[in-house]
Design an enzyme around this catalytic site. Structure first.
Site, mmCIF file in Angstrom:
data_model
loop_
_atom_site.group_PDB
_atom_site.id
_atom_site.type_symbol
_atom_site.label_atom_id
_atom_site.label_comp_id
_atom_site.label_asym_id
_atom_site.label_seq_id
_atom_site.Cartn_x
_atom_site.Cartn_y
_atom_site.Cartn_z
ATOM 1 N N GLU A 159 0.828 -1.205 0.000
ATOM 2 C CA GLU A 159 0.000 0.000 0.000
ATOM 3 C C GLU A 159 0.869 1.264 0.000
ATOM 4 O O GLU A 159 1.928 1.308 0.610
ATOM 5 C CB GLU A 159 -0.919 -0.007 1.221
ATOM 6 C CG GLU A 159 -2.005 -1.073 1.096
ATOM 7 C CD GLU A 159 -3.067 -1.008 2.189
ATOM 8 O OE1 GLU A 159 -4.215 -1.344 1.893
ATOM 9 O OE2 GLU A 159 -2.752 -0.629 3.333
ATOM 10 N N CYS A 188 3.286 8.670 1.030
ATOM 11 C CA CYS A 188 3.765 7.802 2.100
ATOM 12 C C CYS A 188 4.080 6.453 1.457
ATOM 13 O O CYS A 188 3.179 5.772 0.969
ATOM 14 C CB CYS A 188 2.670 7.688 3.152
ATOM 15 S SG CYS A 188 3.060 6.602 4.513
ATOM 16 N N CYS A 200 6.505 -6.439 7.916
ATOM 17 C CA CYS A 200 7.433 -5.761 8.823
ATOM 18 C C CYS A 200 7.826 -6.711 9.941
ATOM 19 O O CYS A 200 7.016 -7.524 10.372
ATOM 20 C CB CYS A 200 6.764 -4.515 9.405
ATOM 21 S SG CYS A 200 7.893 -3.494 10.396
ATOM 22 N N CYS A 223 5.572 -3.775 16.448
ATOM 23 C CA CYS A 223 4.997 -2.746 17.325
ATOM 24 C C CYS A 223 3.535 -3.097 17.597
ATOM 25 O O CYS A 223 2.775 -3.398 16.666
ATOM 26 C CB CYS A 223 5.111 -1.365 16.685
ATOM 27 S SG CYS A 223 6.820 -0.875 16.368
ATOM 28 N N CYS A 252 0.446 -1.244 15.717
ATOM 29 C CA CYS A 252 0.520 -1.006 14.270
ATOM 30 C C CYS A 252 -0.121 -2.140 13.480
ATOM 31 O O CYS A 252 0.098 -3.317 13.772
ATOM 32 C CB CYS A 252 1.984 -0.853 13.879
ATOM 33 S SG CYS A 252 2.240 -0.599 12.121
ATOM 34 N N GLY A 280 6.691 -1.397 6.729
ATOM 35 C CA GLY A 280 8.098 -1.773 6.806
ATOM 36 C C GLY A 280 8.926 -0.845 7.657
ATOM 37 O O GLY A 280 8.498 0.252 8.021
ATOM 38 N N GLU A 281 10.125 -1.316 7.980
ATOM 39 C CA GLU A 281 11.081 -0.508 8.742
ATOM 40 C C GLU A 281 12.195 -0.106 7.767
ATOM 41 O O GLU A 281 13.008 -0.942 7.368
ATOM 42 C CB GLU A 281 11.622 -1.351 9.916
ATOM 43 C CG GLU A 281 12.847 -0.798 10.611
ATOM 44 C CD GLU A 281 12.744 0.667 11.026
ATOM 45 O OE1 GLU A 281 11.770 1.044 11.701
ATOM 46 O OE2 GLU A 281 13.650 1.454 10.663
ATOM 47 N N SER A 287 10.301 7.088 15.889
ATOM 48 C CA SER A 287 9.051 6.678 16.537
ATOM 49 C C SER A 287 9.363 6.395 18.001
ATOM 50 O O SER A 287 9.859 5.332 18.340
ATOM 51 C CB SER A 287 8.502 5.423 15.861
ATOM 52 O OG SER A 287 8.205 5.725 14.516
ATOM 53 N N LEU A 288 9.099 7.369 18.842
ATOM 54 C CA LEU A 288 9.496 7.259 20.254
ATOM 55 C C LEU A 288 8.368 6.655 21.093
ATOM 56 O O LEU A 288 8.526 5.610 21.702
ATOM 57 C CB LEU A 288 9.914 8.649 20.765
ATOM 58 C CG LEU A 288 10.527 8.693 22.152
ATOM 59 C CD1 LEU A 288 11.819 7.887 22.230
ATOM 60 C CD2 LEU A 288 10.795 10.149 22.579
ATOM 61 N N HIS A 289 7.255 7.334 21.163
ATOM 62 C CA HIS A 289 6.003 6.845 21.760
ATOM 63 C C HIS A 289 6.000 6.612 23.267
ATOM 64 O O HIS A 289 4.931 6.428 23.854
ATOM 65 C CB HIS A 289 5.502 5.575 21.065
ATOM 66 C CG HIS A 289 5.348 5.695 19.577
ATOM 67 N ND1 HIS A 289 4.851 6.823 18.969
ATOM 68 C CD2 HIS A 289 5.645 4.844 18.568
ATOM 69 C CE1 HIS A 289 4.841 6.648 17.658
ATOM 70 N NE2 HIS A 289 5.327 5.470 17.386
ATOM 71 N N CYS A 334 -2.136 6.877 9.867
ATOM 72 C CA CYS A 334 -0.919 6.311 10.482
ATOM 73 C C CYS A 334 -1.173 4.942 11.081
ATOM 74 O O CYS A 334 -2.099 4.749 11.853
ATOM 75 C CB CYS A 334 -0.427 7.210 11.610
ATOM 76 S SG CYS A 334 0.097 8.802 11.068
HETATM 77 N N1 SAH Z 1 8.760 1.437 10.757
HETATM 78 C C1 SAH Z 1 8.849 2.855 10.700
HETATM 79 C C2 SAH Z 1 7.939 3.511 9.694
HETATM 80 C C3 SAH Z 1 6.526 3.024 9.577
HETATM 81 S S1 SAH Z 1 5.323 3.559 10.725
HETATM 82 C C4 SAH Z 1 8.642 3.439 12.072
HETATM 83 O O1 SAH Z 1 8.356 2.694 12.988
HETATM 84 O O2 SAH Z 1 8.839 4.638 12.252
HETATM 85 C C5 SAH Z 1 5.084 5.276 10.529
HETATM 86 C C6 SAH Z 1 4.640 5.951 11.824
HETATM 87 O O3 SAH Z 1 3.294 5.591 12.193
HETATM 88 C C7 SAH Z 1 5.507 5.559 13.004
HETATM 89 O O4 SAH Z 1 5.773 6.681 13.805
HETATM 90 C C8 SAH Z 1 4.616 4.601 13.742
HETATM 91 O O5 SAH Z 1 5.009 4.452 15.075
HETATM 92 C C9 SAH Z 1 3.265 5.253 13.563
HETATM 93 N N2 SAH Z 1 2.154 4.359 13.844
HETATM 94 C C10 SAH Z 1 2.092 3.021 13.678
HETATM 95 N N3 SAH Z 1 0.892 2.534 14.060
HETATM 96 C C11 SAH Z 1 0.172 3.597 14.478
HETATM 97 C C12 SAH Z 1 -1.143 3.750 14.971
HETATM 98 N N4 SAH Z 1 -1.949 2.697 15.123
HETATM 99 N N5 SAH Z 1 -1.568 4.984 15.266
HETATM 100 C C13 SAH Z 1 -0.750 6.068 15.098
HETATM 101 N N6 SAH Z 1 0.497 5.972 14.636
HETATM 102 C C14 SAH Z 1 0.964 4.763 14.335
#
Ligand code: SAH
Length: 340
Positions: free
Chosen positions: A90, A103, A110, A114, A117, A157-158, A212-214, A331
């Site tokens: 996608e 995007c 992946c 996480c 995701c 993907g990463e 992606s810290l979170h 996202c």
């Molecule tokens: N693997 C990479 C890029 C893909 S995800 C990464 O982890 O950064 C792109 C962004 O979307 C990342 O910041 C990820 O943490 C965020 N993301 C993933 N799932 C999400 C969700 N359910 N809601 C909001 N953001 C999300």
């Protein structure tokens, strides 16, 4: 057969030399592919019939078929592309007042796992090649006729787990004779593969790095992102500081707010402590709940309070506008779809 879009300009020059051709032909070919956006070698009218024949014998153009196209009421378009080996990926096109952003996906599936995701839980198949990454941009431009001005590696993907091909794609995207999109308009987002962050700092590419810290402590971050067990927060932040020192570029930290998990003011306080003094920006994302997901979206009020707290304490923070949620294009909602 080899995909002609896998080569950056220097590599394509070498390919042409290898088949007994002049290297300047590479620039002509690049222009046809990335500026004229042609789909067939026969459209390269300033290339001799002879060379066109040679090219056709040695290379493919890897044009994607659109398997599905969905348009959101906010104008966002999500594509499902057939990557020509039975797999699908996608890609999302977003329209902003300053232009069009795309995007792109970097892998089929992946490995990062996480918890929040949608790309998690579907098998990892393989990484995409540079040409397969770049093709997402070409296919969308060909389909819509728009000129894309921003590229974010935030699809499936990463990116740093597919380091060479992602950097290769960036070189094609960024090259003036290629897609000619400024490095500052290209963002690479990573879940935090620390050794690759150090490596990227050495590449001399001025792209934006998003992390992606979170979460602000290891216990919480590891529960959301297994990668944190290999590369804990202290090591990640140290790598970011090194990246900023080497590149002088501002890092963007992504922080997806999940209700009662990481969205209260104690978390904001910890975040301020962690990022204080760094050349950075915080991008707050209202988390999108995925099927059977444990996390749900914070209230608008908590999100705004969180943002205000950061801004009041010297950390620049903005809330990411949500686009395409009605077509599962927001996202974290992208998945690898089955063809059948
Ligand atoms: N693997 C990479 C890029 C893909 S995800 C990464 O982890 O950064 C792109 C962004 O979307 C990342 O910041 C990820 O943490 C965020 N993301 C993933 N799932 C999400 C969700 N359910 N809601 C909001 N953001 C999300």
């Amino acid at each position: 057969m080899k995909n002609i879009k896998d080569y950056n300009l220097e590599e394509l020059k070498q390919e042409l030399i290898n088949i007994g051709e002049k290297p300047f032909r590479a620039e002509q070919i690049f222009k046809w592919i990335y500026q004229e956006k042609i789909k067939d070698f026969d459209e390269m009218t300033n290339i001799s019939l002879d060379l066109r024949k040679k090219l056709k014998e040695n290379y493919t153009m890897c044009n994607y078929n659109i398997l599905r196209k969905q348009e959101s009421k906010d104008g966002t378009i999500k594509y499902l592309f057939d990557v020509l080996d039975g797999n699908a990926i996608e890609t999302v096109l977003m329209s902003y007042h300053h232009g069009y952003s795309i995007c792109v996906s970097s892998q089929i599936g992946c490995k990062m796992g996480c918890k929040f995701c949608a790309s998690t839980g579907i098998n990892f198949v393989r990484s995409l090649t540079s040409g397969e990454i770049v093709e997402q941009i070409l296919a969308v431009e060909q389909d819509t006729g728009v000129r894309i001005s921003n590229v974010v590696f935030m699809g499936i993907g990463e990116p740093l787990d597919n380091y060479d091909n992602v950097v290769g794609a960036i070189r094609i995207i960024n090259n003036q004779k290629g897609l000619n999109i400024g490095a500052r308009h290209i963002s690479v987002s990573t879940s935090g593969l620390v050794p690759k962050i150090y490596k990227l700092a050495e590449e001399n590419i001025q792209c934006t790095l998003s992390i992606s810290l979170h979460a602000t402590n290891n216990e919480k971050r590891s529960s959301m992102m297994p990668v944190n067990k290999s590369f804990p927060i202290e090591e990640l932040i140290q790598a970011c500081k090194d990246y900023i020192a080497k590149t002088n570029r501002r890092i963007s930290f992504e922080y997806a707010l999940a209700k009662d998990n990481n969205d209260n003011l104690d978390d904001a306080k910890e975040l301020v402590k962690l990022l204080k003094g760094m050349l950075c920006h915080v991008n707050l994302i209202p988390i999108n709940k995925i099927e059977n997901g444990a996390y749900s979206k914070s209230s608008n009020e908590s999100i705004m309070k969180f943002r205000d707290f950061l801004n009041d304490h010297g950390i620049v923070a903005t809330i990411r506008r949500e686009l395409g949620s009605d077509i599962d294009a927001a996202c974290g909602q992208l998945r690898r779809k089955n063809l059948n």
